[in-house]
Design a protein around this motif. Structure first.
Motif, PDB file in Angstrom:
ATOM      1  N   TRP A 196       0.799  -1.220  -0.026  1.00 59.50           N
ATOM      2  CA  TRP A 196       0.020   0.022   0.050  1.00 59.50           C
ATOM      3  C   TRP A 196       0.846   1.314   0.021  1.00 59.50           C
ATOM      4  O   TRP A 196       0.220   2.389  -0.235  1.00 59.50           O
ATOM      5  N   CYS A 197       1.938   1.199   0.026  1.00 62.61           N
ATOM      6  CA  CYS A 197       3.014   2.357   0.230  1.00 62.61           C
ATOM      7  C   CYS A 197       4.163   2.458  -0.666  1.00 62.61           C
ATOM      8  O   CYS A 197       4.942   1.274  -0.600  1.00 62.61           O
ATOM      9  N   GLN A 198       4.620   3.272  -1.337  1.00 58.56           N
ATOM     10  CA  GLN A 198       5.737   3.433  -2.143  1.00 58.56           C
ATOM     11  C   GLN A 198       6.792   4.180  -1.553  1.00 58.56           C
ATOM     12  O   GLN A 198       6.216   5.417  -0.924  1.00 58.56           O
ATOM     13  N   VAL A 199       7.933   3.577  -1.377  1.00 57.85           N
ATOM     14  CA  VAL A 199       9.138   3.936  -0.607  1.00 57.85           C
ATOM     15  C   VAL A 199      10.081   4.663  -1.543  1.00 57.85           C
ATOM     16  O   VAL A 199      10.691   4.162  -2.205  1.00 57.85           O
ATOM     17  N   ASP A 200      10.383   5.916  -1.133  1.00 55.78           N
ATOM     18  CA  ASP A 200      11.600   6.459  -1.781  1.00 55.78           C
ATOM     19  C   ASP A 200      12.611   7.278  -0.778  1.00 55.78           C
ATOM     20  O   ASP A 200      12.095   7.766   0.269  1.00 55.78           O
ATOM     21  N   CYS A 201      13.673   7.201  -1.134  1.00 56.05           N
ATOM     22  CA  CYS A 201      14.693   7.792  -0.481  1.00 56.05           C
ATOM     23  C   CYS A 201      15.247   8.881  -1.128  1.00 56.05           C
ATOM     24  O   CYS A 201      15.488   8.797  -2.294  1.00 56.05           O
ATOM     25  N   VAL A 202      15.494   9.963  -0.490  1.00 61.20           N
ATOM     26  CA  VAL A 202      15.922  11.367  -1.019  1.00 61.20           C
ATOM     27  C   VAL A 202      17.336  11.495  -0.768  1.00 61.20           C
ATOM     28  O   VAL A 202      17.554  11.645   0.413  1.00 61.20           O
ATOM     29  N   LEU A 203      18.157  11.443  -1.664  1.00 59.70           N
ATOM     30  CA  LEU A 203      19.462  11.534  -1.590  1.00 59.70           C
ATOM     31  C   LEU A 203      20.167  12.675  -1.048  1.00 59.70           C
ATOM     32  O   LEU A 203      21.224  13.012  -0.523  1.00 59.70           O
ATOM     33  N   ASP A 204      19.373  14.002  -1.311  1.00 58.97           N
ATOM     34  CA  ASP A 204      19.588  15.248  -1.142  1.00 58.97           C
ATOM     35  C   ASP A 204      18.727  16.104  -0.302  1.00 58.97           C
ATOM     36  O   ASP A 204      18.309  16.941  -1.045  1.00 58.97           O
ATOM     37  N   PRO A 205      18.319  15.656   0.862  1.00 56.08           N
ATOM     38  CA  PRO A 205      17.451  16.402   1.717  1.00 56.08           C
ATOM     39  C   PRO A 205      17.424  17.792   1.822  1.00 56.08           C
ATOM     40  O   PRO A 205      16.644  18.556   2.164  1.00 56.08           O
ATOM     41  N   GLU A 206      18.555  18.260   1.837  1.00 55.01           N
ATOM     42  CA  GLU A 206      18.933  19.547   2.070  1.00 55.01           C
ATOM     43  C   GLU A 206      18.653  20.471   0.964  1.00 55.01           C
ATOM     44  O   GLU A 206      17.927  21.628   1.184  1.00 55.01           O
ATOM     45  N   ARG A 207      18.647  19.842  -0.321  1.00 56.36           N
ATOM     46  CA  ARG A 207      18.031  20.399  -1.479  1.00 56.36           C
ATOM     47  C   ARG A 207      16.673  20.499  -1.572  1.00 56.36           C
ATOM     48  O   ARG A 207      16.152  21.312  -2.049  1.00 56.36           O
TER      49      ARG A 207
END
Length: 353
Positions: A196-207
């Motif tokens: 039920w959930c798509q998981v994404d990792c953000v490599l540049d959270p500061e941007r």
């Protein structure tokens, strides 16, 4: 359109693809973003003619193709992501050309055995936000739950068993020392929630929180599956101490405000988005707005296993610190890993020679 020496061959392909749409000769457009694209996928109809191609040193490839009443532009990026755009004289033709160009272009989703599909976002100067999908290892929760202390297991059991209907808060906060298994728990969570959930990792959270356009693309985005099949999205932001610690409002400007707006503000209402943040900070050092009641779906302090539990995990107490051990330390002890070190010698007087 004017061209000079500052333009590249890629700019020419982009301009030629837009020309029939700008002039109105082909006023209908369709596009699709693809993941896990096969290396031999043509990304164009069999009856189309290739008009231009170009390749860049970073693995990016662009192609311009055309046929009776339509024009197609396909861009591939290193890593298996692609964008296909079609303009045509009718909406039906644009749709059919796009469907043929993208049919069977992606590899089948790998079997789930001990893997799960996860997206990785990063911002580029020319193409904006890009998402690459990868199959990552993720063990079932019931297989790794013994890696955590008894107090943490109870809370993680509840989180792992959540469904979309049970979501209350929008923020998942995992904090604690390095090596305690925060990332391992999130990989397992991606597996447990995969239905039920798509998981994404953000490599540049500061941007992510510094660029409003990037934030909108990642957090809100487009969902072509329709309202009935729309899935939740979990964004993972690792090691974001600067974003959520006590002085974050002063140090990061609008970044903290945009994070809070995403979790329970107006922006968060536009998409079913959850945010998971890992931090090495202690709870007392975090910004009170982040940890206030109602905002967090889960607030988990992932610490070292106490001495007794660490000894039970290892099956032996040899080499254990009386204060217990982190998961990383236990794995090193179990596997007999010895750190390779080299130190510069000092003279008896305390001065370097």
């Amino acid at each position: 359109m004017n061209y000079d020496t500052n333009d590249t061959t890629r700019d020419v392909i982009d301009a030629l693809a837009l020309e029939p749409f700008i002039t109105g000769a082909q006023p209908y457009a369709r596009s699709a973003r693809l993941e896990r694209v096969r290396s031999d996928a043509p990304l164009r109809p069999a009856h189309g003619q290739v008009l231009r191609t170009m390749s860049e040193h970073d693995g990016r490839r662009s192609m311009l193709a055309g046929g009776d009443g339509w024009t197609l532009r396909a861009v591939r990026w290193h890593g298996g992501t692609a964008q296909v755009e079609v303009t045509a004289v009718s909406e039906e033709l644009a749709k059919s050309v796009l469907e043929e160009a993208t049919r069977d272009a992606s590899e089948a989703t790998p079997a789930e055995d001990e893997h799960v599909q996860m997206g990785f976002w990063y911002l580029t100067a020319l193409s904006g936000g890009l998402r690459n999908e990868r199959s990552i290892s993720a063990e079932p929760w019931d297989r790794i739950r013994q890696n955590y202390s008894s107090t943490v297991i109870k809370a993680l059991d509840r989180v792992m068993g959540l469904t979309a209907a049970a979501i209350k808060g929008r923020l998942i906060l995992l904090h604690g020392p390095p090596g305690t298994g925060k990332t391992t728990a999130l990989r397992s969570l991606a597996r447990e929630w995969s239905s039920w959930c798509q998981v994404d990792c953000v490599l540049d959270p500061e941007r992510l929180f510094a660029e409003p356009g990037y934030l909108m693309e990642v957090a809100v985005g487009e969902d072509d599956e329709g309202e009935e099949k729309r899935r939740w999205r979990l964004l993972i932001l690792e090691d974001c101490d600067e974003l959520i610690r006590g002085e974050a409002k002063h140090a990061t400007g609008q970044a903290l405000s945009r994070l809070l707006n995403l979790t329970d503000g107006l922006l968060g209402q536009g998409r079913d988005v959850l945010v998971a943040i890992t931090s090495n900070e202690e709870l007392s050092q975090l910004h009170p707005a982040v940890i206030r009641p109602g905002r967090c779906l889960a607030q988990l302090e992932i610490g070292a296993l106490p001495y007794d539990e660490a000894a039970a995990w290892l099956g032996d107490s040899a080499g254990l610190n009386p204060d217990g051990a982190t998961l990383a330390e236990l794995l090193a002890l179990r596997n007999g890993e010895e750190q390779i070190t080299a130190r510069r010698p000092t003279s008896p007087t305390g001065f370097y020679l």
